[in-house]
Scaffold this active site. Structure first.
Site, mmCIF file in Angstrom:
data_model
loop_
_atom_site.group_PDB
_atom_site.id
_atom_site.type_symbol
_atom_site.label_atom_id
_atom_site.label_comp_id
_atom_site.label_asym_id
_atom_site.label_seq_id
_atom_site.Cartn_x
_atom_site.Cartn_y
_atom_site.Cartn_z
ATOM 1 N N TYR A 155 -13.204 5.245 10.071
ATOM 2 C CA TYR A 155 -12.300 5.871 9.102
ATOM 3 C C TYR A 155 -12.889 5.709 7.710
ATOM 4 C CZ TYR A 155 -8.233 5.928 5.893
ATOM 5 O OH TYR A 155 -7.370 6.165 4.853
ATOM 6 N N THR A 178 -4.102 11.281 1.045
ATOM 7 C CA THR A 178 -5.412 11.094 1.680
ATOM 8 C C THR A 178 -5.538 11.901 2.964
ATOM 9 O OG1 THR A 178 -4.687 9.188 3.000
ATOM 10 C CG2 THR A 178 -5.601 8.734 0.813
ATOM 11 N N LYS A 180 -26.840 2.997 -6.675
ATOM 12 C CA LYS A 180 -26.606 4.425 -6.857
ATOM 13 C C LYS A 180 -27.845 5.150 -7.363
ATOM 14 C CE LYS A 180 -24.235 5.490 -10.488
ATOM 15 N NZ LYS A 180 -23.132 5.651 -11.463
ATOM 16 N N HIS A 227 0.812 -1.214 0.000
ATOM 17 C CA HIS A 227 0.000 0.000 0.000
ATOM 18 C C HIS A 227 0.853 1.274 0.000
ATOM 19 C CE1 HIS A 227 -3.446 2.463 0.433
ATOM 20 N NE2 HIS A 227 -4.152 1.718 1.258
ATOM 21 N N PRO A 285 -24.763 8.637 -2.622
ATOM 22 C CA PRO A 285 -24.607 7.208 -2.316
ATOM 23 C C PRO A 285 -23.603 6.917 -1.206
ATOM 24 C CG PRO A 285 -24.739 7.525 -4.683
ATOM 25 C CD PRO A 285 -24.672 8.900 -4.073
ATOM 26 N N ASP A 286 -22.450 7.577 -1.258
ATOM 27 C CA ASP A 286 -21.429 7.296 -0.255
ATOM 28 C C ASP A 286 -21.887 7.685 1.142
ATOM 29 O OD1 ASP A 286 -18.553 6.669 0.531
ATOM 30 O OD2 ASP A 286 -18.747 8.743 1.208
#
Length: 630
Positions: free
Chosen positions: A457, A470, A424, A328, A434-435
């Site tokens: 988170y 981020t 959606k 990552h 949607p989120d």
């Protein structure tokens, strides 16, 4: 959160051309950061705990926090992105947990659903075709012809810097801190390593798919290369040296250093791995569906045939199904999402046929096996790493499933229903994002299951800034908690519940916007903590106060969530805490796909139950909204 938007540009803008025009990452005002932190802690604290934490925060703001903030502002004045190096070091390089299972990104390639269903005997053909597209994308990026990503409205340019971490990156383990090496270069920057490493039955091979003039060999020639590797590796199991990368980082670092000291050739082989474009693993096993594919990618058997320290580790199974397991650290998941989406669209456009030239070049040099010098200590190190991997792999509970239609009559059959009701399109038709809508469903589900809120988170991108990565959206808000409680309160009217949902939803959207603008609290607080450590200052009480951990600080978010987008490419990472859930999700018009992971040994968690109860929550929300319009 947003993907690439096609924008007509003449002449074409090069991939990295606009990077220096992006604004520097800002430092938020200290008072605003502390207000946001305090607000995020309130849902998980008692009134007395909250008052104590509020006093600690106030003292910090007036005292050492003010001093540290001034130093951070000074640092930001001389740095385009004050968090960049710190984030890489603190979030990734100093982590001592094994990369395998616990930290790496896992992604399933969507071709299993449509263009390339499982089919025995297709491993080498599909490996060749997939690798050809990968290397074509590598060439496109080297020429800086990958379009610049922008916000959905096309108005905001995004940083493309993370794409330089997609290829040719390597992570060297260290006793206390790893080191990340980026060897990718554009054509204008100079020479770039152009080999790949292939692992088959524990044997490692170096493949050189480009000619001296930089021409990529045909997909048919790649097939011959993979066939040769398969033939050469099929008789006996190889050394399985990649398994060393599955151990905890400090143990791995000691094994790595000893391996290099044992024979200079070993050090060269490890350098070959580090500088490779990517690693392709020809894996045993035959996943029949996406769920099994994710299971194989995250914690499948055959660790001797894996290597975990590349962002781009492709796994091709015997039945031609493909997934990815990668580090990552070099880049965020959206970089891999966009890359795999590009490959998938090409596969669809060509019906999965052989791409490029049909030519076969005689007398091409075949891949070379990398043989390590080993002794009893190395064998013991491999056994220890294998034991570590097997222990972690056996403790994974994983779920991949799709929400389509919420069946009121028989909620136990929700997971198997196929009808276009929850996705959606329906959510937007109700006036919700949607989120944010699904994030509220997570909050409600957890509260119903555990009778308490979950520090949460969610990833927000800060790629509108120079070298941006981020920020953390803290989804567990007082608004979300108030609404969750109201949903279980029979004295509340339907109108009350809808109103409270809208308030929680709008709060979440505000947090998303603030975080995308660099106005979250987590990165700022991390910067202040690091400065205190670097200045030799005693750790401020704000960071030792139990509220910091209880609210998710220091990597203690019980729900670790991320939206992978609206283009159907999935991904996942393990839960952040032992008693938590890792939840990745993406939206289609009429469905929601979720990947969930938790620790099997934890008596508090159950991904199947959480998924079922999430369906119940969404059904409650659907019923409530439908009733409000009657």
């Amino acid at each position: 959160m947003a993907g690439s938007a096609a924008v007509s540009e003449n002449p074409p803008i090069k991939t990295f051309q606009l990077e220096d025009t992006l604004p520097s990452l800002p430092v938020p005002p200290l008072d605003k950061t502390l207000q946001r932190y305090l607000a995020s802690a309130e849902p998980v604290l008692t009134p007395d705990e909250y008052q104590k934490t509020a006093q600690i925060v106030s003292d910090f703001e007036k005292g050492v926090g003010k001093q540290l903030h001034e130093k951070l502002v000074q640092k930001a004045n001389t740095s385009r992105n004050w968090m960049e190096k710190w984030w890489e070091e603190k979030a990734y390089m100093e982590t001592r947990a094994p990369a395998a299972v616990l930290c790496n990104i896992v992604g399933g390639i969507n071709s299993i659903i449509d263009i390339w269903p499982p089919e025995e005997g297709t491993q080498l053909e599909r490996a060749a075709i997939f690798t050809w597209y990968t290397l074509s994308h590598f060439q496109t990026l080297r020429r800086e012809e990958v379009p610049v990503d922008r916000s959905r409205d096309g108005k905001t340019v995004w940083s493309m810097q993370q794409l330089k971490g997609l290829f040719n990156t390597g992570r060297k383990p260290g006793i206390e801190r790893d080191t990340l090496y980026r060897h990718f270069k554009t054509e204008s920057e100079g020479h770039c390593p152009d080999h790949i490493v292939v692992i088959s039955n524990g044997h490692m091979f170096i493949m050189r798919p480009f000619s001296d003039s930089g021409e990529l060999m045909s997909s048919h020639d790649l097939f011959r290369q993979f066939t040769y590797i398969k033939e050469q590796s099929s008789h006996t199991r190889g050394q399985g040296m990649g398994a060393l990368s599955a151990d905890d980082r400090t143990t791995y670092a000691k094994a790595y250093d000893y391996l290099c000291e044992l024979d200079p050739a070993n050090a060269q082989h490890l350098k070959t791995l580090e500088t490779a474009i990517n690693v392709v693993q020809l894996q045993e096993g035959a996943p029949k569906n996406m769920s099994e594919l994710y299971s194989m990618g995250m914690h499948g058997p055959n660790v001797h045939n894996r290597f975990f320290d590349k962002i781009y580790g492709v796994i091709v199974h015997e039945n031609g199904t493909i997934c990815c397991n990668g580090d990552h650290a070099p880049a965020d998941g959206i970089v891999l999402v966009n890359h795999f989406y590009w490959i998938h669209q090409n596969l669809i456009d060509t019906a999965g046929a052989w791409p490029g030239s049909n030519s076969v070049t005689p007398d091409l040099p075949m891949p070379e096996r990398m043989v390590f010098t080993v002794d009893e200590r190395v064998k013991n190190d491999l056994a220890h790493a294998t034991e570590t991997y097997n222990k972690n792999a056996s403790d994974v509970e994983l779920l991949h499933d799709i929400i389509t239609h919420l069946e009121e009559a028989n909620i136990t059959e929700v997971m198997n229903c196929q009808n276009s009701s929850m996705g959606k399109k329906w959510i937007r038709a109700q006036g919700f994002h949607p989120d944010a809508f699904l994030q509220m469903a997570f909050q409600y589900t957890y509260y119903r299951m555990y009778n308490k809120p979950a520090p949460t988170y969610e990833t927000a991108t800060t790629r509108k800034y120079y070298h941006g990565r981020t920020e953390t959206v803290r989804s567990c808000t007082m608004e979300a908690l108030t609404w969750s409680k109201a949903m279980l309160d029979k004295s509340k009217t339907n109108a009350d519940k809808v109103s409270l949902l809208k308030a929680a939803h709008d709060k979440h959207l505000l947090l998303l916007k603030e975080c995308a603008n660099g106005d979250g609290c987590d990165r700022h607080l991390l910067g202040l903590l690091i400065l205190a450590q670097e200045e030799g200052i005693s750790i401020p009480e704000i960071f030792t106060d139990p509220a910091f951990t209880k609210s998710g600080g220091g990597g203690n978010f019980v729900l670790s969530t991320s939206l992978t987008g609206y283009i159907g490419v999935h991904g996942m990472v393990m839960a952040m805490t032992y008693n938590g859930y890792g939840i990745f999700y993406c939206f289609a018009d009429d469905s929601i796909t979720l990947n969930m992971a938790a620790f099997k040994s934890c008596p508090e968690t159950d991904v199947k139950r959480f998924f079922q109860q999430l369906n119940v929550s969404l059904l409650d929300m659907q019923r409530m909204l439908v009733a409000s319009k009657m």
